[in-house]
Design an enzyme around this catalytic site. Sequence first.
Site, PDB file in Angstrom:
ATOM      1  N   ALA A 194     -83.009  18.970 -20.463  1.00 34.98           N
ATOM      2  CA  ALA A 194     -83.963  18.559 -19.431  1.00 34.98           C
ATOM      3  C   ALA A 194     -83.581  17.195 -18.869  1.00 34.98           C
ATOM      4  O   ALA A 194     -82.870  16.413 -19.499  1.00 34.98           O
ATOM      5  CB  ALA A 194     -85.371  18.515 -20.007  1.00 34.98           C
ATOM      6  N   GLY A 228     -84.041  22.176 -22.638  1.00 34.84           N
ATOM      7  CA  GLY A 228     -84.501  23.056 -21.579  1.00 34.84           C
ATOM      8  C   GLY A 228     -83.427  24.010 -21.092  1.00 34.84           C
ATOM      9  O   GLY A 228     -83.723  25.120 -20.645  1.00 34.84           O
ATOM     10  N   GLU A 264     -83.589  26.823 -23.423  1.00 35.95           N
ATOM     11  CA  GLU A 264     -84.824  27.566 -23.175  1.00 35.95           C
ATOM     12  C   GLU A 264     -84.688  28.454 -21.936  1.00 35.95           C
ATOM     13  O   GLU A 264     -85.188  29.583 -21.912  1.00 35.95           O
ATOM     14  CB  GLU A 264     -85.991  26.592 -23.033  1.00 35.95           C
ATOM     15  CG  GLU A 264     -86.353  25.940 -24.369  1.00 35.95           C
ATOM     16  CD  GLU A 264     -87.425  24.883 -24.242  1.00 35.95           C
ATOM     17  OE1 GLU A 264     -88.491  25.054 -24.848  1.00 35.95           O
ATOM     18  OE2 GLU A 264     -87.193  23.871 -23.533  1.00 35.95           O
ATOM     19  N   GLU A 304     -85.101  18.245 -29.036  1.00 37.93           N
ATOM     20  CA  GLU A 304     -86.271  17.492 -28.573  1.00 37.93           C
ATOM     21  C   GLU A 304     -86.885  16.587 -29.644  1.00 37.93           C
ATOM     22  O   GLU A 304     -87.403  15.510 -29.337  1.00 37.93           O
ATOM     23  CB  GLU A 304     -87.343  18.453 -28.040  1.00 37.93           C
ATOM     24  CG  GLU A 304     -87.038  19.056 -26.677  1.00 37.93           C
ATOM     25  CD  GLU A 304     -86.174  20.285 -26.735  1.00 37.93           C
ATOM     26  OE1 GLU A 304     -86.002  20.943 -25.691  1.00 37.93           O
ATOM     27  OE2 GLU A 304     -85.662  20.618 -27.837  1.00 37.93           O
TER      28      GLU A 304
END
Length: 257
Positions: free
Chosen positions: A62, A108, A111, A131
Amino acid sequence: MEFLSWKVEEGVAIATISRPPANALSQGLIHDVNALLDAVEEDENVRVIVLHGEGRFFSAGADIKEFTSVQSGEAFTGLAKNGQDVFERIETFSKPVIAAIHGAALGGGLELAMGCHMRFVTASAKLGLPELSLGLIPGFAGTQRLPRYVGVAKAAEMMFTSDPITGAEAVEWGLANRAFSDEELLPETLKIARKIAKKSPIALKAAIQMLNYSKPSSYYDGVNAEANSFGEVFVSEDAKEGIQAFIEKREPVFTGK
């Protein structure tokens, strides 16, 4: 689309993520992924989508700097739910979506890849959910999808340690379908995609629907709880320290506050 381009060849939409230098997953990129689905959903010339990254990475995570503009836990929960909704749309999309992963798919980025129906990787690629090293948790359904693929114990190891696994390990653990060399990844993925594109669109859509029936009944409760927890964790002092340490390229010092 600002961060995504695509072309159609032999029934396959080849979509390329382009957000240098690391193809970081921003809200703009998530918007572009959703726009891609809008564009190809009713296009009869598109039977399969292949998603891959330009440059060195699929998506290295991310956009952490983007997090600094979010001021409240509620806003962070909303950000998480937006990503969850788009990745859920991928998983339930009427046409197969395949991720071709090289370099890294972290946070992310992983994901996003886990929302796809299939994942092909380079043997040396790095896949992980780091994370917790930032004082956060995965927020785009990573806490729910990863255990479905690798089991709870291995998912816990990946999340708790923040250590990535290689593409070869991802195949062994059930997170990826097959591993190829860097040179073979996209050609071999496209070869498989073209084979799938020759199948009946009606049958493919039905198969995707049936695969989604295999989700545990607790899944949707889980992603909702994840988004809420994502927002709660975000407002902690540890999360602020973790994000700032990442930006300053230093080790964070967590205090449990």
